[in-house]
Write a protein that holds these residues in place. Structure first.
Motif, PDB file in Angstrom:
ATOM      1  N   ILE A   1       0.830  -1.200   0.000  1.00  0.00           N
ATOM      2  CA  ILE A   1       0.000   0.000   0.000  1.00  0.00           C
ATOM      3  C   ILE A   1       0.868   1.254   0.000  1.00  0.00           C
ATOM      4  CG2 ILE A   1      -1.662   1.313   1.335  1.00  0.00           C
ATOM      5  CD1 ILE A   1      -2.767  -1.097  -0.190  1.00  0.00           C
ATOM      6  N   THR A   2       1.918   1.244   0.837  1.00  0.00           N
ATOM      7  CA  THR A   2       2.836   2.378   0.866  1.00  0.00           C
ATOM      8  C   THR A   2       3.503   2.573  -0.489  1.00  0.00           C
ATOM      9  OG1 THR A   2       3.277   1.992   3.213  1.00  0.00           O
ATOM     10  CG2 THR A   2       4.861   3.349   2.016  1.00  0.00           C
ATOM     11  N   SER A   3       3.884   1.473  -1.102  1.00  0.00           N
ATOM     12  CA  SER A   3       4.551   1.548  -2.399  1.00  0.00           C
ATOM     13  C   SER A   3       3.590   1.984  -3.490  1.00  0.00           C
ATOM     14  CB  SER A   3       5.161   0.179  -2.747  1.00  0.00           C
ATOM     15  OG  SER A   3       6.095  -0.214  -1.763  1.00  0.00           O
ATOM     16  N   VAL A   4       2.339   1.514  -3.406  1.00  0.00           N
ATOM     17  CA  VAL A   4       1.330   1.940  -4.383  1.00  0.00           C
ATOM     18  C   VAL A   4       1.115   3.443  -4.279  1.00  0.00           C
ATOM     19  CG1 VAL A   4      -1.148   1.867  -4.895  1.00  0.00           C
ATOM     20  CG2 VAL A   4       0.146  -0.250  -4.652  1.00  0.00           C
ATOM     21  N   ASN A   5       1.060   3.940  -3.054  1.00  0.00           N
ATOM     22  CA  ASN A   5       0.917   5.384  -2.841  1.00  0.00           C
ATOM     23  C   ASN A   5       2.071   6.135  -3.506  1.00  0.00           C
ATOM     24  OD1 ASN A   5       0.088   7.872  -1.825  1.00  0.00           O
ATOM     25  ND2 ASN A   5       1.208   7.591   0.080  1.00  0.00           N
ATOM     26  N   SER A   6       3.296   5.649  -3.285  1.00  0.00           N
ATOM     27  CA  SER A   6       4.471   6.292  -3.869  1.00  0.00           C
ATOM     28  C   SER A   6       4.451   6.201  -5.387  1.00  0.00           C
ATOM     29  CB  SER A   6       5.741   5.642  -3.315  1.00  0.00           C
ATOM     30  OG  SER A   6       6.892   6.186  -3.919  1.00  0.00           O
ATOM     31  N   LEU A   7       4.101   5.016  -5.901  1.00  0.00           N
ATOM     32  CA  LEU A   7       4.068   4.833  -7.349  1.00  0.00           C
ATOM     33  C   LEU A   7       3.043   5.745  -7.993  1.00  0.00           C
ATOM     34  CD1 LEU A   7       4.952   3.258  -9.874  1.00  0.00           C
ATOM     35  CD2 LEU A   7       3.144   1.607  -9.369  1.00  0.00           C
ATOM     36  N   PHE A   8       1.854   5.829  -7.386  1.00  0.00           N
ATOM     37  CA  PHE A   8       0.801   6.664  -7.960  1.00  0.00           C
ATOM     38  C   PHE A   8       1.197   8.135  -7.926  1.00  0.00           C
ATOM     39  CE2 PHE A   8      -3.103   9.160  -7.492  1.00  0.00           C
ATOM     40  CZ  PHE A   8      -3.717   8.839  -8.692  1.00  0.00           C
ATOM     41  N   ALA A   9       1.720   8.583  -6.772  1.00  0.00           N
ATOM     42  CA  ALA A   9       2.115   9.989  -6.651  1.00  0.00           C
ATOM     43  C   ALA A   9       3.234  10.330  -7.634  1.00  0.00           C
ATOM     44  CB  ALA A   9       2.559  10.285  -5.221  1.00  0.00           C
ATOM     45  N   GLU A  10       4.263   9.466  -7.716  1.00  0.00           N
ATOM     46  CA  GLU A  10       5.358   9.734  -8.644  1.00  0.00           C
ATOM     47  C   GLU A  10       4.885   9.640 -10.089  1.00  0.00           C
ATOM     48  OE1 GLU A  10       8.235  10.902  -7.975  1.00  0.00           O
ATOM     49  OE2 GLU A  10       7.998  10.782  -5.807  1.00  0.00           O
ATOM     50  N   GLY A  11       3.880   8.797 -10.326  1.00  0.00           N
ATOM     51  CA  GLY A  11       3.323   8.704 -11.672  1.00  0.00           C
ATOM     52  C   GLY A  11       2.709  10.017 -12.118  1.00  0.00           C
ATOM     53  N   LEU A  12       2.084  10.738 -11.186  1.00  0.00           N
ATOM     54  CA  LEU A  12       1.513  12.043 -11.514  1.00  0.00           C
ATOM     55  C   LEU A  12       2.616  13.026 -11.899  1.00  0.00           C
ATOM     56  CD1 LEU A  12      -1.140  12.385  -8.666  1.00  0.00           C
ATOM     57  CD2 LEU A  12      -1.565  11.826 -11.060  1.00  0.00           C
ATOM     58  N   TYR A  13       3.704  13.015 -11.134  1.00  0.00           N
ATOM     59  CA  TYR A  13       4.819  13.899 -11.466  1.00  0.00           C
ATOM     60  C   TYR A  13       5.468  13.493 -12.797  1.00  0.00           C
ATOM     61  CZ  TYR A  13       4.494  15.491  -6.636  1.00  0.00           C
ATOM     62  OH  TYR A  13       4.050  16.002  -5.450  1.00  0.00           O
ATOM     63  N   PHE A  14       5.556  12.191 -13.013  1.00  0.00           N
ATOM     64  CA  PHE A  14       6.165  11.701 -14.253  1.00  0.00           C
ATOM     65  C   PHE A  14       5.350  12.119 -15.471  1.00  0.00           C
ATOM     66  CE2 PHE A  14       7.288   8.140 -17.244  1.00  0.00           C
ATOM     67  CZ  PHE A  14       8.591   8.545 -17.453  1.00  0.00           C
ATOM     68  N   ASP A  15       4.031  12.254 -15.283  1.00  0.00           N
ATOM     69  CA  ASP A  15       3.183  12.745 -16.374  1.00  0.00           C
ATOM     70  C   ASP A  15       3.676  14.100 -16.865  1.00  0.00           C
ATOM     71  OD1 ASP A  15       1.515  10.593 -16.537  1.00  0.00           O
ATOM     72  OD2 ASP A  15      -0.042  11.436 -15.253  1.00  0.00           O
ATOM     73  N   GLY A  16       4.086  14.961 -15.913  1.00  0.00           N
ATOM     74  CA  GLY A  16       4.590  16.277 -16.298  1.00  0.00           C
ATOM     75  C   GLY A  16       5.828  16.172 -17.157  1.00  0.00           C
ATOM     76  N   TYR A  17       6.708  15.228 -16.822  1.00  0.00           N
ATOM     77  CA  TYR A  17       7.920  15.015 -17.623  1.00  0.00           C
ATOM     78  C   TYR A  17       7.568  14.522 -19.025  1.00  0.00           C
ATOM     79  CZ  TYR A  17      12.060  12.546 -19.328  1.00  0.00           C
ATOM     80  OH  TYR A  17      13.090  12.085 -20.105  1.00  0.00           O
ATOM     81  N   VAL A  18       6.670  13.546 -19.086  1.00  0.00           N
ATOM     82  CA  VAL A  18       6.295  12.970 -20.384  1.00  0.00           C
ATOM     83  C   VAL A  18       5.623  14.017 -21.268  1.00  0.00           C
ATOM     84  CG1 VAL A  18       4.815  11.263 -21.512  1.00  0.00           C
ATOM     85  CG2 VAL A  18       6.104  10.628 -19.468  1.00  0.00           C
ATOM     86  N   LYS A  19       4.702  14.798 -20.692  1.00  0.00           N
ATOM     87  CA  LYS A  19       4.002  15.817 -21.475  1.00  0.00           C
ATOM     88  C   LYS A  19       4.965  16.891 -21.971  1.00  0.00           C
ATOM     89  CE  LYS A  19      -0.492  15.207 -19.225  1.00  0.00           C
ATOM     90  NZ  LYS A  19      -1.522  15.810 -18.333  1.00  0.00           N
ATOM     91  N   PHE A  20       5.911  17.282 -21.113  1.00  0.00           N
ATOM     92  CA  PHE A  20       6.879  18.290 -21.539  1.00  0.00           C
ATOM     93  C   PHE A  20       7.735  17.766 -22.687  1.00  0.00           C
ATOM     94  CE2 PHE A  20      11.171  20.044 -21.355  1.00  0.00           C
ATOM     95  CZ  PHE A  20      10.901  21.401 -21.486  1.00  0.00           C
ATOM     96  N   CYS A  21       8.196  16.534 -22.565  1.00  0.00           N
ATOM     97  CA  CYS A  21       9.037  15.963 -23.623  1.00  0.00           C
ATOM     98  C   CYS A  21       8.276  15.881 -24.939  1.00  0.00           C
ATOM     99  CB  CYS A  21       9.553  14.588 -23.213  1.00  0.00           C
ATOM    100  SG  CYS A  21      10.800  14.622 -21.898  1.00  0.00           S
ATOM    101  N   ARG A  22       7.013  15.457 -24.862  1.00  0.00           N
ATOM    102  CA  ARG A  22       6.214  15.363 -26.090  1.00  0.00           C
ATOM    103  C   ARG A  22       6.013  16.736 -26.714  1.00  0.00           C
ATOM    104  NH1 ARG A  22       1.613  11.143 -23.790  1.00  0.00           N
ATOM    105  NH2 ARG A  22       2.888   9.239 -23.962  1.00  0.00           N
TER     106      ARG A  22
END
Length: 675
Positions: free
Chosen positions: A373-394
C-alpha cells in the motif's frame, strides 16, 4: 504583522472568512479529510497570467480522478516504469522481474514446508522423534529462505545500478530538448513552469522503480500467502482480499490530495524561489543593498511561506485522517479473517497444523500488504509527477527543428530577405512586417531605428534564431528555413549586447564561440587581442585559466565592459561567413566601437551591425536600413540618406546626435559616449 509583511502582501485568499467555513457538523467532519478547508492563496502579480489556469487545470483533473480510475491506472504505471527502466538496461529489468517471481515461488514453498514442520511438532510422539520428523521440512524452509534472501539482494543490486542511470537519462533528455528546440519555445507562456515540472518528474522513474520493486516483492509474498491459504481453505481468500481495499483507497486518496496541493501551490513556490534568488544571488547583491530591500524581500518571502505552510498543515491532517479511516476498516476486516479461521479450527474443518500455517501466511500477507500500500501510494504519486515530464518531452519534441532538406552552402554571394513578417508568441500585431533587403558578400550593413523598431528581431531572423511567419530568407536563392539550423548557425557569428556569462574559464568562455574546433590557445589569444580582452585577461589571477564566476571557488567577475570584450572575442573566434553584431559595443565608447567594427571588417566576413550610434554607422556601414514601427522605411548609403530632401528618421537622428556630441564634447573629434 510587520510593516514589511503588510507591504509585501501580494497574495489574496478565498475561503478565508468564518462565513465561508463549513458550518454544519457533517461539513466540519468532511473538512478534516480535505486540504481545501484552509484559505487558498494566489499571488497577485502572477494570477493575472491566463496560462497558469490552463496548464494547472490538466494536472488538477488528473489529481481529481476517481478512486477506481486511479486503481485501474496501476498496471499502466507498472508497465511504464519497467519500460522506462528497460530503455536504460533491459537485462537488469528482466533479472528483477524474474527474481521477484522466483521469490514468490520460494516463499510459497517455504510456507508449505511450514505445515510439515507444524504437523510433525503437533504429533503425540516424543520430542526427539518430533524434531527428527520436522528436520527435512526445516531444511527446506532454510533453503527457500536463503534463496529468497539471495534473490532480494541481487534485486537490490540491479535496482541500485538502474536508478542513477534512469535519473541521468531523463535529465539529459530535458537538457537535450531545451537546448535543441526552436527559440520560439521560450517565448511561449508557461514554458518555464512546464520545464520546472518536468525536472521534478524526471527523477520520478527512479522512485517509481523503487516502488515497483517493492510492489512486485509484496505481490510475490501476498501471492504465496494466498496460495497457501487457498490450499488450507478457500473460504478465507475473499476475507483477505477485503483487507486490501480500505488501505488502497487511503493510499490513492492521499496521493491525489498531495498532488492537488502541489499543483495549486505552483505559483507561490515559483514566487518564493524568485524572491530567494534575488536575495541570495551575487549578481543581485549590490542592488539589494543599494535599495535597502532586505525587509521588503524577507516580508514577501515570509508572507507567502506562511500561506503555503497553512495549506501543508491541513494537507497532513487530511492525509492522516484518511489513513486512520483506511487502517480502521482494514483492521476490522483482519479481525473478521481471524474470527473465521478460529471458527474453522473450532469445528475441526482444518487441521491444527494447517491452521498454524494459515496464521503465519495471513500475518506475512498483512505485513506485505502494508508495504504494498505504501509503495502503491508512492508509485501513484510519482506517476503524476512523471506525467509532467512525459508531457513536456512530447511538447518539446514538436518544437524541434525539422531536418534540413537543403544543403547549407559554405559561403554566399548574397542574402535576400523577401517580404518577411514575424510575430512573437501572444502578440496582437507583428513585430516585423513585409521586410525586404539584400546583403552582398563582404558588405557592412547597418540596421538602425528607435527602440522597439524590430532591429534585433530582424537580426535574430537573419541569424536563424527564429523562422519567419511569412516571407523567405535566402542564401544565394536557397531558403534557409529548409536548412539544418545547427549547420546554418555554424556559418554565422552572432554577437549580442548581453553575451552569456558562462561559469567557465576565460579561455573556455572564448572557445565556446566555436567549440567544434580543436582547442587552439594561439587562436583564442588572437581573438582576445582583436577584441581588446587579452591585456586584462592576462592580468587575472590565473590568466586565461581563471574561472569567470565569483560564486565558484577561486573564481572572479569582471566589469561589464570587460565581459563585453570577452563576448566580442567569442565572436572573432567563431569565424562565421556572416557576422551579426547586435549592439555588442554598448559598454564601449564611440571610438572603441568604431575601432571594433574596423577590426571586424578586416576579419573578412559580411557584417550586419545593429547600433544606436550613427557616427559608427557613418564610419563603417556600406548600406543602411532604417526600421520604424516594424517596417523598413528607408535604405541607402549614409550620403544618400542625408541627402534626402524630405529629411527622414535617419537624417534627423544623425543631426541630433551630432549636435549633442558637439555640445557635450566641446571640441570636434572628442570620443562621445552618447547612445
Amino acid at each position: 504583522m510587520t510593516a514589511a509583511d503588510t507591504t509585501a502582501d501580494d497574495t489574496r485568499t478565498d475561503a478565508s472568512t468564518p462565513e465561508t467555513q463549513p458550518a454544519s457538523r457533517l461539513g466540519r467532519i468532511k473538512a478534516l479529510f480535505s486540504p481545501d478547508a484552509v484559505p487558498r492563496h494566489e499571488v497577485d502579480d502572477l494570477a493575472a497570467d491566463p496560462y497558469v489556469a490552463t496548464w494547472t487545470r490538466g494536472y488538477a483533473e488528473v489529481a481529481a480522478a476517481s478512486f477506481w480510475s486511479n486503481a485501474r491506472r496501476m498496471p499502466e504505471l507498472l508497465r511504464l516504469t519497467l519500460r522506462t527502466a528497460a530503455e536504460v538496461s533491459r537485462w537488469r529489468v528482466v533479472t528483477l522481474v524474474v527474481l521477484q517471481a522466483f521469490s514468490g515461488v520460494f516463499q510459497a514453498l517455504g510456507l508449505l514446508a511450514t505445515t510439515g514442520v507444524l504437523a510433525a511438532l503437533f504429533t503425540g510422539r516424543p520430542t526427539p522423534d518430533r524434531i527428527a520428523a520436522a528436520l527435512p521440512s526445516l531444511i527446506l524452509i532454510a533453503a527457500f529462505t536463503a534463496a529468497t534472501a539471495l534473490a532480494s539482494n541481487i534485486s537490490s543490486l540491479m535496482q541500485s545500478q538502474l536508478s542513477p542511470a534512469m535519473d541521468a537519462a531523463a535529465l539529459a533528455r530535458i537538457q537535450e530538448l531545451c537546448t535543441g528546440v526552436e527559440l520560439v519555445a521560450f517565448d511561449q507562456a508557461g514554458w518555464f513552469d512546464e520545464e520546472n515540472a518536468a525536472e521534478r518528474g524526471a527523477v520520478s522513474p527512479h522512485f517509481m522503480l523503487q516502488a515497483t520493486v517493492r510492489i512486485l516483492a509484496a505481490l510475490a509474498t501476498v501471492g504465496s500467502a494466498i496460495l497457501v491459504v487457498a490450499f488450507v481453505n478457500p473460504l478465507l481468500l475473499p476475507l483477505i482480499l477485503v483487507t486490501i481495499v480500505p488501505r488502497w483507497w487511503a493510499a490513492v486518496r492521499v496521493a491525489r490530495m498531495d498532488y492537488k496541493v502541489f499543483v495549486r501551490q505552483s505559483e507561490g513556490r515559483r514566487r518564493v524561489n524568485q524572491i530567494a534568488y534575488i536575495g541570495q544571488s551575487i549578481s543581485q547583491a549590490a542592488e539589494v543593498r543599494a535599495l535597502s530591500m532586505s525587509p521588503y524581500l524577507t516580508g514577501r518571502y515570509r508572507h507567502i511561506s506562511r500561506r503555503i505552510l497553512a495549506e501543508n498543515i491541513a494537507l497532513q491532517r487530511a492525509e492522516t485522517m484518511s489513513q486512520i479511516l483506511g487502517d480502521t476498516v482494514a483492521g476490522i476486516a483482519v479481525a473478521a479473517v481471524y474470527t473465521v479461521l478460529g471458527l474453522l479450527l473450532w469445528k475441526s474443518e482444518i487441521p491444527l497444523a494447517a491452521g498454524g500455517t494459515a496464521v503465519i501466511a495471513i500475518g506475512r500477507a498483512q505485513a506485505s500488504l502494508m508495504q504494498m500500500i505504501t509503495s502503491v501510494n508512492s508509485l501513484f504519486a510519482e506517476g503524476l509527477y512523471f506525467d509532467g515530464y512525459v508531457k513536456f518531452c512530447r511538447k518539446a519534441e514538436t518544437l524541434l527543428p525539422a531536418p534540413g532538406a537543403v544543403a547549407v552552402p559554405e559561403d554566399f554571394k548574397a542574402i535576400t530577405v523577401e517580404d518577411v513578417t514575424f510575430s512573437y508568441e501572444g502578440a496582437e500585431k507583428p513585430a516585423l512586417s513585409n521586410a525586404s533587403l539584400t546583403i552582398a558578400r563582404g558588405q557592412v550593413v547597418a540596421l538602425v531605428g528607435e527602440n522597439g523598431a524590430a532591429k534585433t528581431t530582424l537580426a535574430k531572423l537573419l541569424g536563424r534564431g527564429y523562422l519567419p511567419d511569412a516571407g523567405t530568407i535566402r542564401w544565394d536563392g536557397l531558403d534557409t528555413a529548409q536548412m539544418d539550423p545547427n549547420q546554418l548557425r555554424q556559418r554565422i557569428a552572432y554577437i549580442g549586447q548581453d553575451g552569456a556569462r558562462f561559469p567557465f574559464t576565460a579561455r573556455e568562455n572564448i572557445r565556446v564561440g566555436d567549440w567544434t574546433r580543436a582547442d587552439d590557445p594561439a587562436a583564442i589569444e588572437s581573438a582576445a587581442e582583436a577584441s581588446g580582452a587579452h591585456e586584462f585577461i592576462s592580468a587575472l589571477p590565473n590568466g586565461y585559466a581563471t574561472l569567470m564566476d565569483r560564486s565558484l571557488s577561486w573564481g572572479t567577475n569582471v566589469s561589464g565592459g570587460q565581459h563585453q570584450r570577452i563576448n566580442l572575442a567569442r565572436g572573432f573566434y567563431r569565424q562565421g561567413v556572416l557576422v551579426i553584431a547586435d549592439e555588442p559595443t554598448s559598454n564601449l565608447d564611440a571610438a572603441a566601437e568604431i575601432d571594433f567594427y574596423n577590426r571586424l571588417r578586416s576579419y573578412g566576413g559580411t557584417i550586419v551591425m545593429v547600433t544606436h550610434r550613427l557616427n559608427a554607422v557613418q564610419a563603417c556601414a556600406d548600406h543602411i536600413y532604417v526600421l520604424e514601427h516594424g517596417r523598413i522605411s528607408a535604405h541607402g548609403t549614409h550620403a544618400e540618406l542625408m541627402a534626402d530632401p524630405a529629411g527622414g528618421w535617419y537624417r534627423d537622428s544623425y543631426l541630433l546626435q551630432q549636435n549633442s556630441f558637439t555640445s557635450r564634447a566641446g571640441e570636434p573629434g572628442t570620443a562621445s559616449t552618447t547612445d
